[in-house]
Design an enzyme around this catalytic site. Structure first.
Site, PDB file in Angstrom:
ATOM      1  N   THR A   1     -17.037 -50.361 -86.259  1.00  0.00           N
ATOM      2  CA  THR A   1     -17.213 -50.537 -87.699  1.00  0.00           C
ATOM      3  C   THR A   1     -18.198 -49.501 -88.238  1.00  0.00           C
ATOM      4  OG1 THR A   1     -19.030 -52.151 -87.511  1.00  0.00           O
ATOM      5  CG2 THR A   1     -16.773 -53.010 -87.457  1.00  0.00           C
ATOM      6  N   GLY A   2     -18.014 -49.152 -89.505  1.00  0.00           N
ATOM      7  CA  GLY A   2     -18.892 -48.164 -90.128  1.00  0.00           C
ATOM      8  C   GLY A   2     -18.901 -46.845 -89.368  1.00  0.00           C
TER       9      GLY A   2
ATOM     10  N   THR B   1     -17.237 -43.712 -89.992  1.00  0.00           N
ATOM     11  CA  THR B   1     -16.774 -42.451 -90.574  1.00  0.00           C
ATOM     12  C   THR B   1     -17.790 -41.325 -90.399  1.00  0.00           C
ATOM     13  OG1 THR B   1     -17.654 -43.065 -92.763  1.00  0.00           O
ATOM     14  CG2 THR B   1     -15.343 -43.613 -92.295  1.00  0.00           C
TER      15      THR B   1
ATOM     16  N   GLY C   1     -22.170 -40.484 -88.634  1.00  0.00           N
ATOM     17  CA  GLY C   1     -23.377 -40.969 -87.978  1.00  0.00           C
ATOM     18  C   GLY C   1     -23.156 -41.541 -86.591  1.00  0.00           C
TER      19      GLY C   1
ATOM     20  N   GLY D   1     -21.937 -44.384 -85.676  1.00  0.00           N
ATOM     21  CA  GLY D   1     -20.621 -44.998 -85.517  1.00  0.00           C
ATOM     22  C   GLY D   1     -19.558 -43.986 -85.138  1.00  0.00           C
TER      23      GLY D   1
ATOM     24  N   TYR E   1     -34.896 -55.099 -93.701  1.00  0.00           N
ATOM     25  CA  TYR E   1     -34.050 -54.439 -92.692  1.00  0.00           C
ATOM     26  C   TYR E   1     -34.432 -54.909 -91.295  1.00  0.00           C
ATOM     27  CZ  TYR E   1     -32.316 -50.715 -89.631  1.00  0.00           C
ATOM     28  OH  TYR E   1     -31.719 -50.016 -88.610  1.00  0.00           O
TER      29      TYR E   1
END
Length: 263
Positions: A13-14, A16, A18, A20, A154
């Site tokens: 997931t996530g 696209t 970095g 991930g 966070y």
């Protein structure tokens, strides 16, 4: 040690850009069939084409879904009903003082960083249990232990990820399904690059030097005294989802450069 994930389907997931994307690339090079996920159809499709051109051995499929909502998670599961490897990487961070962080800030971080992983794990773990093989990774953070004063919201979300991963590992006891959390430290991803962009423009220094100065100032306990690369995080994740890590479960595994100052 040659990691071979041929025949395994992995959802990152996530992914696209970095960490991930780096994980997706490593898993693909190991032979896994990889599903890339992002919120933008254009960006997700572009990332999938890029991955195909960068040494992918398995198939590559884009799956667009906004995981900040229950509806978005359900839409992703409808597109991809079963996976062998789930990498709960989708996450956000926003430096903001505790007294300026309103309910919306807290809820947004909770929904993306925690509930997306909870919902997808709830959807995919039963299938893994039925097949008696699976891997789930929660991308947490050293901030889950060292709560950063500049973004307490966070840090709390990442502590929750670590706890959920530990609990799910216990829930899968006696199976060949493992659940772990991975704790990166400061990592030179696109998000961190954007955070440091003003300083780079002001000083003209290479981004790696600026990142190293940031680590020394804000994460003084770092042993490597620099930011990690996204590839360094991806290498650890690739090992943990491989057959070689079959006895590692319920663990919070660090790739933090030694920031967490405990034995």
């Amino acid at each position: 040690m040659q990691i071979d994930l041929t025949g395994k389907r992995a959802l990152v997931t996530g992914s696209t850009e970095g960490i991930g994307y780096a994980i997706a690339r490593q898993l693909s090079r190991a032979g896994a069939d990889v599903v890339l996920n992002g919120r933008s159809e254009e960006k997700t499709t572009k990332a999938a084409k890029r991955l195909e051109s960068e040494g992918a051995r398995g198939s590559v499929k884009p799956a667009t879904a906004d995981l900040s909502t229950a509806e978005g998670c359900a839409a992703l599961v409808a597109q991809i009903p079963q996976v062998d490897i789930l990498i709960n990487n989708a996450g956000i961070f926003q430096p903001i003082d505790f007294f300026d962080a309103d309910d919306e800030v807290w809820d947004r971080h909770w929904q993306v960083n925690v509930m997306s992983a909870v919902r997808l794990s709830r959807a995919y773990l039963p299938g893994m249990q039925k097949l008696n093989w699976g891997r789930v990774i929660f991308l947490a953070s050293e901030s889950g232990f060292n709560i950063p004063v500049e973004m307490i919201h966070y840090g709390v979300s990442k502590t929750a990820d670590i706890a959920v991963a530990r609990g799910l590992a216990k829930r899968m006891a006696g199976t060949n399904v493992t659940v772990n959390s991975v704790l990166p430290g400061p990592t030179l991803s696109e998000g961190v690059e954007a955070m440091l962009a003003d300083e780079q423009a002001k000083t003209g220094l290479p981004l790696e030097e600026i990142a190293a100065a940031f680590v020394k100032q804000h994460r003084g306990s770092s042993i490597i005294q620099r930011a990690s690369s996204v590839e360094e995080v991806a290498n650890l994740v690739t090992y943990l989802v491989s057959p070689f890590a079959s006895a590692t479960t319920g663990a919070s595994v660090r790739v933090d450069g030694g920031v967490i100052d405990t034995l």
